[in-house]
Design an enzyme around this catalytic site. Sequence first.
Site, mmCIF file in Angstrom:
data_model
loop_
_atom_site.group_PDB
_atom_site.id
_atom_site.type_symbol
_atom_site.label_atom_id
_atom_site.label_comp_id
_atom_site.label_asym_id
_atom_site.label_seq_id
_atom_site.Cartn_x
_atom_site.Cartn_y
_atom_site.Cartn_z
ATOM 1 C CG ASP A 11 -0.175 -0.245 2.749
ATOM 2 O OD1 ASP A 11 0.535 0.326 1.939
ATOM 3 O OD2 ASP A 11 -0.655 -0.064 3.456
ATOM 4 C CG HIS A 12 -0.902 4.653 1.539
ATOM 5 N ND1 HIS A 12 -1.933 3.921 1.504
ATOM 6 C CD2 HIS A 12 -0.210 5.743 2.872
ATOM 7 C CE1 HIS A 12 -2.300 4.064 2.482
ATOM 8 N NE2 HIS A 12 -1.731 5.040 3.506
ATOM 9 C CB CYS A 42 0.782 -2.468 4.501
ATOM 10 S SG CYS A 42 0.532 -3.935 5.977
ATOM 11 N N GLY A 43 1.727 -0.595 6.213
ATOM 12 C CA GLY A 43 3.126 -0.064 7.236
ATOM 13 C C GLY A 43 3.123 -0.916 8.167
ATOM 14 C CB THR A 44 2.545 -2.955 10.957
ATOM 15 O OG1 THR A 44 1.043 -3.197 10.482
ATOM 16 C CG2 THR A 44 2.202 -1.510 11.470
ATOM 17 N N GLY A 45 3.239 -4.183 8.331
ATOM 18 C CA GLY A 45 2.731 -5.266 7.836
ATOM 19 C C GLY A 45 2.135 -6.350 8.348
ATOM 20 C CB ILE A 46 -0.629 -6.103 11.216
ATOM 21 C CG1 ILE A 46 0.849 -6.068 12.615
ATOM 22 C CG2 ILE A 46 -1.641 -6.873 12.587
ATOM 23 C CD1 ILE A 46 1.222 -4.977 13.343
ATOM 24 N N GLY A 47 -1.364 -5.999 8.442
ATOM 25 C CA GLY A 47 -2.673 -6.141 7.703
ATOM 26 C C GLY A 47 -2.205 -6.951 6.200
ATOM 27 C CG MET A 48 0.203 -6.078 2.763
ATOM 28 S SD MET A 48 -1.073 -5.966 1.404
ATOM 29 C CE MET A 48 -0.749 -5.016 0.429
ATOM 30 N NE ARG A 93 12.268 -30.221 14.912
ATOM 31 C CZ ARG A 93 13.319 -30.597 14.389
ATOM 32 N NH1 ARG A 93 13.891 -31.052 13.778
ATOM 33 N NH2 ARG A 93 14.336 -29.354 14.810
ATOM 34 C CG HIS A 94 10.571 -28.102 10.271
ATOM 35 N ND1 HIS A 94 10.143 -27.764 11.716
ATOM 36 C CD2 HIS A 94 11.703 -28.107 10.758
ATOM 37 C CE1 HIS A 94 11.069 -27.263 12.322
ATOM 38 N NE2 HIS A 94 12.159 -27.766 11.764
ATOM 39 C CG HIS A 139 12.040 -24.546 11.566
ATOM 40 N ND1 HIS A 139 12.185 -24.524 12.629
ATOM 41 C CD2 HIS A 139 13.408 -24.463 10.826
ATOM 42 C CE1 HIS A 139 13.457 -24.625 13.487
ATOM 43 N NE2 HIS A 139 14.027 -24.645 12.280
HETATM 44 C C1 RB5 Z 1 -1.811 2.944 6.548
HETATM 45 O O1 RB5 Z 1 -2.371 3.531 7.525
HETATM 46 C C2 RB5 Z 1 -1.392 1.175 7.589
HETATM 47 O O2 RB5 Z 1 -2.931 0.892 8.107
HETATM 48 C C3 RB5 Z 1 -1.240 0.357 6.934
HETATM 49 O O3 RB5 Z 1 -0.386 0.688 6.130
HETATM 50 C C4 RB5 Z 1 -0.894 -1.099 7.504
HETATM 51 O O4 RB5 Z 1 0.391 -0.898 8.644
HETATM 52 C C5 RB5 Z 1 -2.120 -1.906 8.081
HETATM 53 O O5 RB5 Z 1 -2.081 -2.920 8.688
#
Ligand code: RB5
Length: 149
Positions: A9-10, A66-72, A133-134, A99
């Site tokens: 994303d951006h 993405c910003g944190t990578g969490i959303g993706m 095992r993995h 693994h």
């Molecule tokens: C965008 O502001 C941010 O929420 C997105 O890049 C990402 O970090 C979501 O997990």
Amino acid sequence: MGKIAIASDHAGREVKDDLIEFLKGLGYEVIDMGVNSDSSVDYPDYGSPVAEKVSGGKIERAVLLCGTGIGMSILANKYKGVRAALVSDVYSARMAKEHNDANILVIGGRVVGKGLARELVKEWLEAKFIGGRHQRRLDKIKDIEEKRK
Ligand code: RB5
């Protein structure tokens, strides 16, 4: 060297573009699936086409940012057969392949700088899944995926 898809994303775009140059320099064929502007977008719109390609076997591996990578990573792991690993250290990047046989590497563009992002991707690409095992553990995840669909 093979093919690799990449999208962000951006918030991950700058690191994504740097990784594209890096990967091309290493000899990979890179498929840039956007985003290619700094305007705010929704990460599922860019992550989904990539996760779909990996899930459908159209491409073996990909990188998402993405910003944190969490959303993706949440998004990508909804797709059958996708093993997306969010990493920010080199050890985890290697383990993600050795693994977990991760087929998508996820990076937070606001967490990790360009230099480290390059190292993470290189480590993951050069590592080999060690099976044994993995593989048994991945088979258990696959079974759950089958049962819950
Ligand atoms: C965008 O502001 C941010 O929420 C997105 O890049 C990402 O970090 C979501 O997990």
